[in-house]
Enzyme design. Structure first.
Site, PDB file in Angstrom:
ATOM      1  N   TYR A 108     -20.933 -45.512  37.495  1.00  0.00           N
ATOM      2  CA  TYR A 108     -19.824 -45.548  36.653  1.00  0.00           C
ATOM      3  C   TYR A 108     -18.529 -44.602  36.974  1.00  0.00           C
ATOM      4  O   TYR A 108     -17.508 -44.741  36.764  1.00  0.00           O
ATOM      5  CB  TYR A 108     -20.322 -45.124  35.184  1.00  0.00           C
ATOM      6  CG  TYR A 108     -21.195 -46.235  34.484  1.00  0.00           C
ATOM      7  CD1 TYR A 108     -20.466 -47.559  34.409  1.00  0.00           C
ATOM      8  CD2 TYR A 108     -22.643 -45.957  34.030  1.00  0.00           C
ATOM      9  CE1 TYR A 108     -21.582 -48.625  33.798  1.00  0.00           C
ATOM     10  CE2 TYR A 108     -23.087 -47.171  33.504  1.00  0.00           C
ATOM     11  CZ  TYR A 108     -22.652 -48.251  33.416  1.00  0.00           C
ATOM     12  OH  TYR A 108     -23.495 -49.411  33.026  1.00  0.00           O
ATOM     13  N   HIS A 200     -36.085 -50.385  30.623  1.00  0.00           N
ATOM     14  CA  HIS A 200     -36.383 -49.000  29.970  1.00  0.00           C
ATOM     15  C   HIS A 200     -36.632 -49.252  28.677  1.00  0.00           C
ATOM     16  O   HIS A 200     -37.462 -48.362  27.758  1.00  0.00           O
ATOM     17  CB  HIS A 200     -35.084 -48.069  30.063  1.00  0.00           C
ATOM     18  CG  HIS A 200     -34.776 -47.824  31.593  1.00  0.00           C
ATOM     19  ND1 HIS A 200     -33.535 -47.181  31.935  1.00  0.00           N
ATOM     20  CD2 HIS A 200     -35.528 -48.100  32.705  1.00  0.00           C
ATOM     21  CE1 HIS A 200     -33.435 -46.918  33.252  1.00  0.00           C
ATOM     22  NE2 HIS A 200     -34.553 -47.394  33.725  1.00  0.00           N
TER      23      HIS A 200
END
EC number: 1.17.4.1
Length: 319
Positions: A108, A200
């Site tokens: 990012y 996750h």
């Protein structure tokens, strides 16, 4: 005390495996490892120069939120989960997950660094937790749970909500850009990252099922509905998806749909009972069990890591 949190003198050695379901989840994570160097963002600049100012504004703010949020997730892992959970298989997963979150954050940050040339604007985006009220609100909610005195089970749900709900609408908005054929580097990295975060989330649900004394359904519903309202406000008021041509009401419904999938995975009744309003999100990992690992996003999976054959070493080969 929960068995997975009880002192474990054998935690320094991996074998023999005691929790095969947790170990298999770790091996799935290991098989899907990737690095930012494998994502080609060179073609994104042409599209970046073509998108509207509103679209630029939206993408920059979403990336700013993502760049900061992975660091918050890692702080929770380092300060709480990695020290609390005593079973080796889960510690392997959490340790590997920290490396993956670092890769997400780097990705990012690299995207921001590539798209945004003005150094002052870059600093503003990199410091979104302080500079952007809409990002600060989500960050504050997540950080509150790191230092909360609540038990592991409640905090497990809170961080499942961070990765499963706080990320869901932003992932969907980037997949919307993919549907329009824009920003191939951004959208491919989004595929990889959403797959990771889906795993996750699945892992949090698995750990929840290993709790002998989990939080009540009422507590779980309260945490999830709180996260839903914050995420809905983020993408329909603070940073409305209409900036990129998406429908705000449909986005609200999508966030509720994702929350229902999460609470169902945890073994509780759905809250909202809505259908997925976005057809292009039907096969995305955060929605549920389409299993990106069998589909192998972008044909990306480490060779042989998920192989089920016995790993015996042999010297009987003819040379």
């Amino acid at each position: 005390m929960e068995p997975i949190l009880a002192p474990n003198p054998n935690r320094f050695v991996i074998f023999p495996i005691q929790y095969h379901d947790i170990w298999n989840m770790y091996k799935k994570a290991e098989a899907s490892f990737w690095t930012v160097e494998e994502v080609d963002i060179s073609k994104d600049i042409n599209d970046w120069n073509k998108v509207t100012p509103d679209e630029k504004y939206f993408i920059k703010h979403v990336l700013a939120f993502f760049a900061a949020s992975d660091g918050i997730v890692n702080e929770n892992l380092a300060e709480r989960f990695c020290t609390e959970v005593q079973i080796t298989e889960a510690r392997c997963f959490y340790g590997f997950r920290m490396a993956i979150e670092n890769i997400h954050s780097e990705m990012y940050s690299l995207l921001i660094d590539t798209y945004v040339k003005d150094s002052n604007e870059k600093n503003y985006l990199f410091n979104a937790i302080e500079t952007m009220p809409c990002v600060k609100k989500k960050a504050d909610w997540a950080q509150k749970w790191i230092h909360d005195s609540a038990g592991y089970g409640e905090r497990l749900i809170a961080f499942a909500a961070v990765e499963g709900i706080f990320f869901s609408g932003s992932f969907a908005s980037i997949f919307w850009l993919k549907k329009r054929g824009l920003m191939p580097g951004l959208t491919f990295s989004n595929e990889l990252i959403s797959r990771d975060e889906g795993l996750h989330c699945d892992f949090a649900c698995l750990m929840f099922k290993h709790l002998l004394h989990p939080p009540s359904e009422e507590t779980v519903r309260s945490i999830i509905t709180d996260a839903v309202s914050i995420e809905q406000e983020f993408l329909t008021a603070a940073l409305p998806v209409k900036l990129i041509g998406m429908n705000c009401e449909m986005m609200k419904t999508y966030i509720e749909f994702v929350a229902d999938r999460l609470i169902s995975e945890l073994g509780f009744k759905k809250i909202y009972n809505v259908t997925n309003p976005f057809d292009f999100m039907e096969n995305i990992s955060l929605e549920g069990k389409t299993n990106f690992f069998e589909k192998r996003v972008g044909e990306y999976q480490k060779m042989g890591v998920m192989s089920q054959k016995d790993n015996h070493f042999s010297l009987d080969v003819d040379f």
